[in-house]
Motif scaffolding. Structure first.
Motif, short mmCIF file in Angstrom:
data_model
loop_
_atom_site.label_atom_id
_atom_site.label_comp_id
_atom_site.label_asym_id
_atom_site.label_seq_id
_atom_site.Cartn_x
_atom_site.Cartn_y
_atom_site.Cartn_z
N VAL A 58 -11.05 3.50 4.53
CA VAL A 58 -11.85 4.68 4.19
C VAL A 58 -13.28 4.31 3.87
O VAL A 58 -14.21 5.06 4.19
CB VAL A 58 -11.24 5.49 3.02
N PHE B 91 -2.33 11.18 -3.00
CA PHE B 91 -1.14 10.55 -3.56
C PHE B 91 -0.02 11.56 -3.75
O PHE B 91 1.13 11.31 -3.44
CB PHE B 91 -1.52 9.90 -4.88
N ALA C 259 -0.44 4.98 -0.18
CA ALA C 259 -0.85 5.68 -1.40
C ALA C 259 0.27 5.70 -2.42
O ALA C 259 0.04 5.64 -3.62
CB ALA C 259 -1.27 7.11 -1.06
N GLY D 235 -6.39 9.10 0.85
CA GLY D 235 -6.39 8.90 -0.59
C GLY D 235 -5.40 9.78 -1.32
O GLY D 235 -5.15 9.58 -2.50
#
Lengths: 268, 276
Positions: free
Chosen positions: B253, B208, B224, B206
């Motif tokens: 995820v 970024f 991402a 996750g």
């Protein structure tokens, strides 16, 4: 770890005192505290500090923490299917990648987005949230994303309170709010401290969410410190200055971190 | 009387929770509905029909497969490095008592809670200097380094739960510490290792900001960052495709999380991590 974490931090401390820029400069020169002086005289920097405070307070202290606690308390009373559904929804929001969460909430807050549609149905005034109240919008976004963590922490904490204690209070005739205030909260105060601290630290470094939703705009009205730092260092190529800002952010983080360790130490 | 009160209280709690759940679910509903709505836009609405066109459109090398593969390399590599290093670091911390243990653990705790965003600018500068910028391995190293404090912390807590007697038996049979770590301790703390692995992976997946800063060339971008391309730079946004891609990107995820939540029961891992 020493190389990749401590290295940058040491290097950081050095660059922050130079006027290093990305382009057109052979050697950086040492400028002492100049960058820090600039920062504290820079209106945009002070604006970013203020917005960071607002953002952290609204989304982390008020939002994630309080809502998380409320959810955890309610969950103990609710029926099982409701508990499962709510838990799943809230945790999903948490597990989603940062950028995806940003997009979802961008769509939610847009002028033609869902929030306004809902407000229309309820005959409430709608507006272009991302334009008029960007900091509020991103705070809600962060709250949406981060509440699950508090909820899990508080659920765990609440389940550790022995049943006899609450039952005894009930027999003595203490109502719900009084039990909450005089028994439950004092008993989980360690968890509250830890959770507040972690939430705050987490929120201090939020970048992707705000970046996706508003890019810090319009103007700089949702530009928190990480975004300000990014703008200075990369869009304006002033690495030295950006690093000074980073160092200040790191300093604030360290203070919180130390506080947090204090908190844990007293408990061991 | 009291049974009725209990029931009405339960009802109130149910209603309260469902209200919050509904509010949380609205943005999620958008992504689900828009991904299959032929005329998707930014609002949640009943889809005008059902289509898989958006998925068709994004399931290409350029949009989906390359970034996803990059993500996998990046997060897989980072996770592997994190877990291996964390196991090696946690073992002595858990098994041998030394005067340095406590300061070390406190340092780790301290490092865990530093805002990672703040060190990205200097890391960038450093990476430019040592020529690691825009390389997958550099990014993997940094990912692993940033994840390590938390991983060591978690790993040590799990390792403390493995009884020492079993190992002592192995030692008398002549096993080296490394052997007993690999053959005895790690298998016994399987769920713990799983938690650390999944947590590291999910957090990296996750993330970024890190790849956004450290990687420059488009063909190395993980999902991402590439998801950002749907937005702004390419002009008009095709919301349906954006939603479809978001779903594809989020699926791994969510699956991993479900897997681990089943095995360990929601708050357990976190409870352990937070209590310290």
């Amino acid at each position: 770890m020493a190389l990749f974490l401590a290295g940058p931090i040491g290097y950081c401390a050095y660059i922050a005192f130079t006027d290093l820029q990305l382009t057109g400069q052979a050697h950086e020169s040492f400028v002492g505290f100049e960058n820090f002086r600039t920062a504290f005289g820079d209106e945009d920097f002070l604006n970013a500090v203020w917005l960071t405070l607002v953002f952290t307070f609204l989304s982390s202290v008020l939002g994630q923490n309080t809502l998380g606690l409320a959810l955890a308390v309610l969950m103990r009373r609710a029926s099982k299917p409701v508990r499962t559904v709510t838990g799943a929804v809230v945790v999903t929001a948490w597990v989603l990648p940062e950028v995806v969460a940003g997009f979802l909430l961008y769509a939610f807050f847009r002028r033609d987005g869902t929030l306004n549609a809902v407000l229309d149905v309820l005959h409430l005034p709608s507006q272009n949230w991302l334009f008029t109240l960007p900091i509020l919008a991103v705070s809600f976004a962060n709250m949406w994303r981060g509440t699950a963590f508090s909820m899990l922490v508080y659920s765990a904490a609440l389940s550790e309170i022995p049943r006899e204690v609450t039952e005894a209070a009930e027999v003595d005739g203490a109502g719900g709010w009084r039990r909450m205030w005089h028994i439950t909260l004092p008993m989980i105060r360690r968890s509250i401290g830890t959770n507040l601290m972690l939430n705050t630290l987490q929120t201090l470094s939020v970048f992707g969410l705000i970046w996706v939703m508003t890019r810090g705009g319009p103007g700089n009205r949702s530009q928190t410190l990480p975004l300000f730092m990014y703008e200075q260092a990369f869009q304006k190529s002033m690495i030295g200055y950006g690093t000074a800002v980073a160092l200040l952010l790191l300093l604030v983080g360290s203070l919180f971190s130390l506080l947090y360790m204090r908190l844990l130490r007293t408990e061991v | 009387m009291s049974a009725r009160r209990a029931r009405s209280r339960r009802l109130a709690a149910d209603i309260g929770l469902l209200t919050v759940a509904a509010a949380f679910a609205v943005p999620l509903a958008w992504v689900l509905l828009s991904a299959v709505d032929p005329r998707a836009d930014v609002g949640v609405k009943r889809p005008d029909g059902f289509t898989l066109d958006h998925f068709d459109a994004v399931l290409t090398d350029e949009i989906t497969f390359t970034p996803m593969l990059n993500s996998l390399l990046l997060c897989g590599g980072g996770t592997l490095l994190t877990v291996v290093s964390a196991a090696l670091a946690a073992y002595p911390l858990s098994r041998y008592s030394s005067r340095l243990n406590r300061p070390f653990m406190l340092t780790i705790l301290f490092a865990t809670s530093l805002p990672i965003t703040a060190i990205m600018v200097p890391v960038y500068a450093l990476f430019v200097r040592v020529d690691l910028i825009d390389t997958l391995q550099g990014t993997i190293f940094f990912f692993a380094a940033s994840q390590l404090p938390f991983a060591i912390w978690l790993m040590k807590n799990f390792m403390d739960g493995v009884p020492k007697e079993l190992e002592e038996a192995a030692w008398t049979d002549g096993a080296s510490p490394l052997q007993s770590l690999i053959r005895i301790v790690l298998p016994l703390m399987g769920p713990g290792v799983a938690v650390v692995t999944v947590f590291s992976f999910v957090l990296m997946w996750g993330n970024f900001f890190v790849p956004f800063m450290l990687l420059l060339s488009p063909d190395q971008m993980p999902a991402a960052v590439s998801i950002n391309d749907f937005f702004g730079s390419k002009g008009a946004i095709v919301y349906g495709q954006l939603a479809a891609f978001s779903l594809i990107y989020s699926t791994p995820v969510i699956l991993l999380y479900v897997l681990i939540a089943r095995r360990l029961g929601g708050g357990f891992a976190l409870g352990g991590a937070v209590k310290g």
